[in-house]
Write an enzyme that holds these catalytic residues in place. Structure first.
Site, PDB file in Angstrom:
ATOM      1  N   ILE A  52      14.108   0.119  19.878  1.00 43.35           N
ATOM      2  CA  ILE A  52      13.852   1.358  19.143  1.00 43.35           C
ATOM      3  C   ILE A  52      14.179   2.572  20.000  1.00 43.35           C
ATOM      4  O   ILE A  52      14.849   3.509  19.555  1.00 43.35           O
ATOM      5  CB  ILE A  52      12.381   1.413  18.675  1.00 43.35           C
ATOM      6  N   ASP A  74       6.896  -9.671  11.114  1.00 41.91           N
ATOM      7  CA  ASP A  74       6.396  -9.114  12.370  1.00 41.91           C
ATOM      8  C   ASP A  74       4.989  -9.565  12.712  1.00 41.91           C
ATOM      9  O   ASP A  74       4.614  -9.626  13.884  1.00 41.91           O
ATOM     10  CB  ASP A  74       6.418  -7.583  12.303  1.00 41.91           C
ATOM     11  N   CYS A 102      11.409  -1.591   7.470  1.00 47.81           N
ATOM     12  CA  CYS A 102      12.863  -1.682   7.542  1.00 47.81           C
ATOM     13  C   CYS A 102      13.551  -0.648   6.649  1.00 47.81           C
ATOM     14  O   CYS A 102      14.341   0.167   7.119  1.00 47.81           O
ATOM     15  CB  CYS A 102      13.313  -3.088   7.158  1.00 47.81           C
ATOM     16  N   GLU A 162      11.618   4.059  31.229  1.00 46.61           N
ATOM     17  CA  GLU A 162      11.331   2.645  30.981  1.00 46.61           C
ATOM     18  C   GLU A 162      10.583   2.045  32.163  1.00 46.61           C
ATOM     19  O   GLU A 162      11.020   2.158  33.317  1.00 46.61           O
ATOM     20  CB  GLU A 162      12.632   1.877  30.729  1.00 46.61           C
ATOM     21  N   LYS A 221       0.805  -1.228   0.000  1.00 46.10           N
ATOM     22  CA  LYS A 221       0.000   0.000   0.000  1.00 46.10           C
ATOM     23  C   LYS A 221       0.838   1.278   0.000  1.00 46.10           C
ATOM     24  O   LYS A 221       0.347   2.343  -0.350  1.00 46.10           O
ATOM     25  CB  LYS A 221      -0.955   0.008   1.188  1.00 46.10           C
ATOM     26  N   GLY A 263       9.866  -2.509   0.598  1.00 49.92           N
ATOM     27  CA  GLY A 263      10.908  -2.402   1.604  1.00 49.92           C
ATOM     28  C   GLY A 263      10.337  -2.302   3.002  1.00 49.92           C
ATOM     29  O   GLY A 263      11.024  -2.533   3.988  1.00 49.92           O
ATOM     30  N   GLY A 281       7.256   0.042  21.631  1.00 52.91           N
ATOM     31  CA  GLY A 281       7.170  -1.213  20.897  1.00 52.91           C
ATOM     32  C   GLY A 281       6.290  -1.113  19.669  1.00 52.91           C
ATOM     33  O   GLY A 281       5.886  -0.019  19.261  1.00 52.91           O
ATOM     34  N   ARG A 282       5.983  -2.262  19.088  1.00 52.50           N
ATOM     35  CA  ARG A 282       5.182  -2.320  17.877  1.00 52.50           C
ATOM     36  C   ARG A 282       4.089  -3.380  18.022  1.00 52.50           C
ATOM     37  O   ARG A 282       4.232  -4.323  18.809  1.00 52.50           O
ATOM     38  CB  ARG A 282       6.062  -2.644  16.657  1.00 52.50           C
ATOM     39  N   HIS A 303      44.909 -11.490  11.490  1.00 51.87           N
ATOM     40  CA  HIS A 303      45.442 -10.477  12.401  1.00 51.87           C
ATOM     41  C   HIS A 303      46.046  -9.335  11.595  1.00 51.87           C
ATOM     42  O   HIS A 303      46.744  -9.574  10.614  1.00 51.87           O
ATOM     43  CB  HIS A 303      46.513 -11.094  13.294  1.00 51.87           C
TER      44      HIS A 303
END
Length: 456
Positions: free
Chosen positions: A176, A303, A41, A195, A34, A38, A262-263, A434
């Site tokens: 986030i 998600d 992200c 928090e 819509k 991508g 959050g999501r 190294h």
């Protein structure tokens, strides 16, 4: 009705990669998106956030060199030009994905899609029939309805600020919230993180968390844990965040309040009840190890199914779903998933912590190695530490946590070791280039058994 082998609802990392991969296997695929391919992200998540963090890290390195009188001046920066270039980088990546889809014959349908019964998708007045449907609708920022929440910005709003705020309160100390807190603090914004949980990063290696908290405080970030946001008030000069901490009401005046709590899953166009689609208590789509939902021929990835809300996890879930469609048995969850939090410095982990290893029945040994003992880290002016969790009985690598510069790159090396169960004997026989930062992963693993040569 147009016929396709696979219909993918959502053009984020999991959705577009699955469609391209399906096309490479000769399947006719269509992606419904819509907004912009991508997804979160590329457009308003991983990539633009990392662009801001990268420039902030560059400035922090210059400041350190100035303090050592190696550079004469820390210089100035243009936040507007940083924002402009961020948009150009995002646009380039989106165009690249569109090119790959077109090159591989994936049809991109721009518009809001609606899933109907029997694997029919409606969009822009047209109906599409798929042999298989993959739901990849992602997630959206979660807005907590505290009084005054309408004055807050979400992560998308923070990434698109036209001017650098002089002060900001961040509601939420998750991935986030901490990433954006570090970026804005490095640019000069006064940042306070509120928090609700009693500690930050509760599932990560405690020793590493203590270090990153110390580093964030050096950036000037004020960290308040066990604090509950009560309301956001409009003031003459800006905003006032009012919260409860240690049983008392307190407040911080600021220019912006970022809600980064959050999501939540995005079920736009998916009427789960009408379809009979099974959801869990968090309103996430329930899937099995092959990403199958309870509806025949319908899969879900990314998600929208919860779990790891990470682009690379969505890639892997898409691969598992397509494998099942192709008749292959390659379930998701057979390999450990690395997790990166792009704080300053970067925090990356894979596998088990010592606490999780104990809970799983192991007798873990913790090996450590500091950046200050590594030649490449000293040359680059990088600081941090590597932690390796090893099984005392078998000698296998159970988990690795890396805090410091290039942690997100080094964790791939560590993830392979965890997936393969690399033993202390194998670490001893391994030759690592190294000078390199990756030497520290080997040194930390050996240190768990007292075999690190370069640890003081």
């Amino acid at each position: 009705m147009l016929q396709f082998d696979i219909l993918v609802i959502g053009g984020g990392p999991g959705g577009y990669s699955l469609a391209i991969n399906a096309a490479k296997h000769g399947l006719k695929a269509a992606v419904f998106e819509k907004e912009h391919v991508g997804g979160t992200c590329l457009n308003v998540g991983c990539i633009p956030t990392k662009y801001l963090v990268d420039k902030a890290i560059a400035m922090e390195k210059v400041r350190k060199l100035v303090s050592k009188e190696i550079f004469r001046d820390a210089g100035s920066f243009s936040f507007q030009k940083i924002q402009k270039e961020k948009g150009e980088v995002t646009g380039k990546l989106v165009s690249g994905v569109q090119f790959l889809m077109k090159k591989n014959g994936v049809e991109l349908v721009t518009g809001t899609a609606e899933l109907k019964k029997d694997r029919v998708v409606a969009c822009n007045g047209q109906e599409y029939q798929g042999k298989y449907v993959v739901i990849a609708t992602g997630s959206v920022p979660l807005m907590i309805p505290v009084p005054g929440h309408e004055y807050c910005i979400d992560s998308t709003g923070a990434l698109n600020l036209p001017k650098l705020p002089h002060s900001m309160v961040v509601m939420g100390g998750g991935v986030i919230g901490l990433e954006l807190a570090c970026a804005f603090a490095a640019y000069g914004t006064e940042v306070t993180v509120v928090e609700m949980m009693p500690e930050l990063m509760p599932r990560e290696q405690k020793e590493a968390v203590r270090i990153v908290i110390k580093e964030m405080k050096k950036l000037g970030i004020r960290l308040l844990t066990g604090a509950r946001m009560l309301r956001v008030e409009k003031t003459g000069a800006g905003l006032r965040a009012v919260y409860e901490v240690d049983g008392k009401e307190a407040s911080t005046d600021c220019q912006q309040v970022l809600m980064a709590a959050g999501r939540k899953t995005n079920l736009s166009g998916i009427d789960a009840q009408a379809l009979g689609l099974e959801l869990n208590a968090k309103q996430q789509i329930v899937v099995d190890a092959h990403q199958r939902t309870n509806l025949p021929g319908v899969y879900a990835i990314g998600d929208v199914v919860g779990g790891y809300q990470l682009a690379h996890a969505a890639y892997a879930e898409g691969e598992a779903a397509l494998a099942d469609i192709l008749g292959e048995d390659k379930p998701m969850g057979t390999v450990p998933v690395p997790v990166c939090t792009y704080t300053i410095p970067c925090f990356a982990s894979v596998g088990l912590t010592t606490e999780a290893a104990k809970e799983a029945g192991y007798e873990p040994l913790l090996g450590t190695f500091n950046y200050e003992a590594n030649g490449m880290a000293l040359a680059e002016g990088a600081s941090g530490a590597v932690f390796a969790v090893m099984d005392q009985a078998s000698g296998k690598t159970l988990g690795v946590t890396i805090l410091g510069e290039n942690a997100s790159e080094m964790i791939a090396f560590a993830a392979t070791a965890v997936a393969d169960g690399t033993t202390v004997d194998q670490w001893e026989r391994m030759i690592v280039a190294h000078p390199s930062l990756c030497e520290m992963v080997r040194e930390a693993a050996l240190d768990a058994f007292g075999k690190s040569v370069h640890k003081g």
